[in-house]
Design a protein around this motif. Sequence first.
Motif, PDB file in Angstrom:
ATOM      1  N   GLN A  88       0.871  -1.180   0.000  1.00 35.84           N
ATOM      2  CA  GLN A  88       0.000   0.000   0.000  1.00 35.84           C
ATOM      3  C   GLN A  88       0.905   1.226   0.000  1.00 35.84           C
ATOM      4  OE1 GLN A  88      -3.334   0.713   0.042  1.00 35.84           O
ATOM      5  NE2 GLN A  88      -3.910   1.927   1.821  1.00 35.84           N
ATOM      6  N   TYR A  89       0.630   2.191  -0.895  1.00 34.36           N
ATOM      7  CA  TYR A  89       1.424   3.416  -0.973  1.00 34.36           C
ATOM      8  C   TYR A  89       0.537   4.597  -0.579  1.00 34.36           C
ATOM      9  CZ  TYR A  89       4.951   0.633  -3.284  1.00 34.36           C
ATOM     10  OH  TYR A  89       5.902  -0.317  -3.548  1.00 34.36           O
ATOM     11  N   LEU A  90       0.984   5.329   0.420  1.00 36.99           N
ATOM     12  CA  LEU A  90       0.224   6.460   0.934  1.00 36.99           C
ATOM     13  C   LEU A  90       0.967   7.755   0.678  1.00 36.99           C
ATOM     14  CD1 LEU A  90      -0.851   5.000   4.400  1.00 36.99           C
ATOM     15  CD2 LEU A  90      -2.340   5.432   2.470  1.00 36.99           C
ATOM     16  N   CYS A  91       0.233   8.729   0.168  1.00 37.77           N
ATOM     17  CA  CYS A  91       0.787  10.060  -0.070  1.00 37.77           C
ATOM     18  C   CYS A  91       0.243  11.002   0.998  1.00 37.77           C
ATOM     19  CB  CYS A  91       0.370  10.525  -1.466  1.00 37.77           C
ATOM     20  SG  CYS A  91       0.954  12.162  -1.909  1.00 37.77           S
ATOM     21  N   ALA A  92       1.056  11.954   1.427  1.00 39.15           N
ATOM     22  CA  ALA A  92       0.619  12.918   2.433  1.00 39.15           C
ATOM     23  C   ALA A  92       1.181  14.290   2.100  1.00 39.15           C
ATOM     24  CB  ALA A  92       1.077  12.491   3.833  1.00 39.15           C
ATOM     25  N   SER A  93       0.534  15.321   2.617  1.00 34.96           N
ATOM     26  CA  SER A  93       1.061  16.676   2.446  1.00 34.96           C
ATOM     27  C   SER A  93       0.912  17.443   3.751  1.00 34.96           C
ATOM     28  CB  SER A  93       0.349  17.415   1.311  1.00 34.96           C
ATOM     29  OG  SER A  93      -0.970  17.780   1.686  1.00 34.96           O
ATOM     30  N   THR A 101      -0.375  19.317  10.576  1.00 32.05           N
ATOM     31  CA  THR A 101       0.302  18.040  10.527  1.00 32.05           C
ATOM     32  C   THR A 101       0.137  17.490   9.117  1.00 32.05           C
ATOM     33  OG1 THR A 101       0.440  15.857  11.551  1.00 32.05           O
ATOM     34  CG2 THR A 101      -1.762  16.776  11.291  1.00 32.05           C
ATOM     35  N   GLN A 102       0.505  16.228   8.944  1.00 32.96           N
ATOM     36  CA  GLN A 102       0.382  15.612   7.631  1.00 32.96           C
ATOM     37  C   GLN A 102      -1.054  15.150   7.388  1.00 32.96           C
ATOM     38  OE1 GLN A 102       3.386  12.624   6.980  1.00 32.96           O
ATOM     39  NE2 GLN A 102       5.018  13.982   7.674  1.00 32.96           N
TER      40      GLN A 102
END
Lengths: 113, 111
Positions: A88-93, A101-102
Motif C-alpha cells: 500500500q502506498y500512501l501520499c501525504a502533504s 500536521t500531515q
Amino acid sequence: EADIYQTPRYLVIGTGKKITLECSQTMGHDKMYWYQQDPGMELHLIHYSYGVNSTEKGDLSSESTVSRIRTEHFPLTLESARPSHTSQYLCASMRGKGTDTQYFGPGTRLTVL
Amino acid sequence: GEDVEQSLFLSVREGDSSVINCTYTDSSSTYLYWYKQEPGAGLQLLTYIFSNMDMKQDQRLTVLLNKKDKHLSLRIADTQTGDSAIYFCAERKNRDDKIIFGKGTRLHILP
C-alpha cells in the motif's frame, strides 16, 4: 477535510512494467511525502519533498523515484515493477506551520504479479 | 533512537472505554497526534495535543499527555463497532518539523 487525492486506488500489474502512482493536493502545501505501508501496518517513509524541485529519499530505501515539478503534484514512478513492490502506498502533504500536521490521501494498493 | 512505541493490539467490549498508549522519544516535540486508519483507507487525523497541555477532550475522545514520562494516551469512551481501526500515535519534532509515526495499534471490538 483534507483535499489530497491518489490514483489509481488499486492497481494489479505484471512484473517488469513501468508504473506511475499519482498524488495531488489542492491545499497549496509545500511539503509532500510518500509512505509504503506493510501488511503489518507500519508506515515507512520512502520519499519527501519540501517544495518545487526538491526531492529527498526517506528512511526506507526504495527503487522508486519521485518528481516535484508543480506544488500540487508529487508522482511516484517504478521503472520496472517487481513482486517485492506489492504494498500500500500512501501520499501525504503538510503546510508545516502552527498546529498543522500531515494529511493523507486514500492510498494506492499495488499488486505486482 | 527515533521510535515511537505503541502496543500492536487491543481488544475491548462494545460500550467499554478503550485506552491506547504510546511513548514518544523527543521531550522537545511540539505537537503529538492521533490518527485513525480504517481498512483500505489512508490515515485520518483524529486529534492532537500541544506539548504544554496535559489533557484535551473532544466528545468521546480524551488525550492525556505526561511530558515527564513522554507518555501519550488516547481514551475512547463508549467504544462502538465503528471505532474498529488502526490507531497511530505520532510526534512532531521541534528541530526539523519531522513527524515520526508509531507502528499502529489495531483496536478490535468484541460484541
